[in-house]
Design a protein around this motif. Sequence first.
Motif, short mmCIF file in Angstrom:
data_model
loop_
_atom_site.label_atom_id
_atom_site.label_comp_id
_atom_site.label_asym_id
_atom_site.label_seq_id
_atom_site.Cartn_x
_atom_site.Cartn_y
_atom_site.Cartn_z
N PRO A 142 -20.47 6.64 9.29
CA PRO A 142 -20.74 5.35 9.93
C PRO A 142 -20.25 4.19 9.05
CG PRO A 142 -22.75 6.69 9.78
CD PRO A 142 -21.68 7.38 8.99
N LEU A 143 -19.87 3.10 9.70
CA LEU A 143 -19.34 1.95 8.97
C LEU A 143 -20.33 1.42 7.92
CD1 LEU A 143 -17.59 0.07 11.90
CD2 LEU A 143 -16.53 1.50 10.14
N GLU A 191 -22.56 3.05 6.24
CA GLU A 191 -22.59 3.98 5.10
C GLU A 191 -21.34 3.79 4.23
OE1 GLU A 191 -22.59 8.79 4.34
OE2 GLU A 191 -23.51 8.03 6.19
N ILE A 192 -20.21 3.59 4.86
CA ILE A 192 -18.97 3.35 4.11
C ILE A 192 -19.10 2.07 3.30
CG2 ILE A 192 -16.49 2.87 4.29
CD1 ILE A 192 -16.52 4.59 6.88
N ALA A 193 -19.62 1.03 3.92
CA ALA A 193 -19.81 -0.25 3.23
C ALA A 193 -20.73 -0.08 2.03
CB ALA A 193 -20.37 -1.30 4.19
N ASN A 194 -21.83 0.66 2.21
CA ASN A 194 -22.76 0.90 1.10
C ASN A 194 -22.11 1.72 -0.01
OD1 ASN A 194 -24.86 -0.54 2.26
ND2 ASN A 194 -25.73 1.26 3.27
N ASP A 195 -21.43 2.80 0.38
CA ASP A 195 -20.80 3.69 -0.62
C ASP A 195 -19.74 2.97 -1.43
OD1 ASP A 195 -22.42 5.70 0.32
OD2 ASP A 195 -20.81 6.79 1.38
N LEU A 196 -18.96 2.10 -0.78
CA LEU A 196 -17.86 1.41 -1.47
C LEU A 196 -18.30 0.06 -2.03
CD1 LEU A 196 -14.92 2.16 1.01
CD2 LEU A 196 -15.54 3.38 -1.09
N ILE A 216 -10.51 4.10 6.51
CA ILE A 216 -10.01 4.82 7.69
C ILE A 216 -10.26 6.31 7.55
CG2 ILE A 216 -7.87 5.54 8.86
CD1 ILE A 216 -6.97 2.60 8.68
N ARG A 217 -9.97 6.87 6.40
CA ARG A 217 -10.20 8.31 6.19
C ARG A 217 -11.69 8.65 6.31
NH1 ARG A 217 -5.56 10.82 4.44
NH2 ARG A 217 -4.05 9.53 3.37
N LEU A 218 -12.53 7.85 5.68
CA LEU A 218 -13.96 8.12 5.72
C LEU A 218 -14.52 8.01 7.15
CD1 LEU A 218 -15.14 6.23 2.51
CD2 LEU A 218 -15.03 8.72 2.85
N HIS A 219 -14.09 6.99 7.86
CA HIS A 219 -14.63 6.77 9.20
C HIS A 219 -14.08 7.77 10.23
CE1 HIS A 219 -16.63 4.63 12.38
NE2 HIS A 219 -15.49 4.42 13.03
N TYR A 220 -12.77 7.97 10.25
CA TYR A 220 -12.17 8.79 11.30
C TYR A 220 -12.05 10.28 10.97
CZ TYR A 220 -11.22 4.48 13.72
OH TYR A 220 -11.38 3.27 14.36
N PHE A 221 -11.97 10.62 9.71
CA PHE A 221 -11.80 12.03 9.36
C PHE A 221 -13.08 12.66 8.81
CE2 PHE A 221 -7.56 10.20 9.29
CZ PHE A 221 -6.91 11.05 10.15
N GLU A 222 -13.97 11.84 8.28
CA GLU A 222 -15.24 12.36 7.78
C GLU A 222 -16.41 11.88 8.63
OE1 GLU A 222 -15.72 11.97 3.55
OE2 GLU A 222 -13.60 12.43 3.19
N ASN A 223 -16.11 11.12 9.68
CA ASN A 223 -17.10 10.66 10.65
C ASN A 223 -18.26 9.90 10.02
OD1 ASN A 223 -15.74 11.76 12.93
ND2 ASN A 223 -16.52 13.78 12.34
N LYS A 276 -18.74 -5.45 1.78
CA LYS A 276 -19.43 -5.99 2.96
C LYS A 276 -18.97 -5.27 4.22
CE LYS A 276 -20.13 -10.59 1.10
NZ LYS A 276 -19.87 -12.03 1.27
N LEU A 277 -19.91 -5.10 5.15
CA LEU A 277 -19.61 -4.42 6.42
C LEU A 277 -18.46 -5.10 7.17
CD1 LEU A 277 -20.29 -2.23 8.49
CD2 LEU A 277 -22.02 -3.78 9.42
#
Length: 162
Positions: free
Chosen positions: A126-127, A129-134, A117-124, A137-138
């Motif tokens: 993309p989903l 990218e978040i899935a890859n970074d963490l 939530i922080r990465l998507h809504y406060f750091e804008n 799975k998407l």
Amino acid sequence: MLMNRYQGMVHSQARKAFLSEEEAEDFTQDVFIKAYESLSLFRGEAQFSTWLFQIAKFRLTKVNKKKSHIFTDWSEDVATVADKSKPSVVDILDKEETHLTLHSLIAKLPKSYQLPIRLHYFENKPLKEIANDLNIKLGTIKSHISRGKDLLRKWWSHEIEG
């Protein structure tokens, strides 16, 4: 010095809004604490008393969500001075409290929901990218964000309703 000068004015209005002297005193103290914390926001474009009235009116609106008393005496004073083209101190304080409330609620979420939530809504981010970074799975990221938002909505409604 400012408290000595304006305390009687704030307190007399608080007595009209609250049933007990203790509530009026607590409210008066709360207004001056908030004014002190927000003193850097005072721009000097209006009189200090008007600015203080705006803070009191905002604080009372918060109290009135829990009580049925109505605080009307300051409304006209504030309305005649308020410059609609600039955010008022009430707007600024409201955004600040909303921001703090939201972040405190996010901190209560399970850790697996917080970061996406922080990465998507406060750091804008993309989903994908978040899935890859963490390395998650998407679909799982989407699920965590959705469940986290559901919890936040539920908790938010409890915060607002008191």
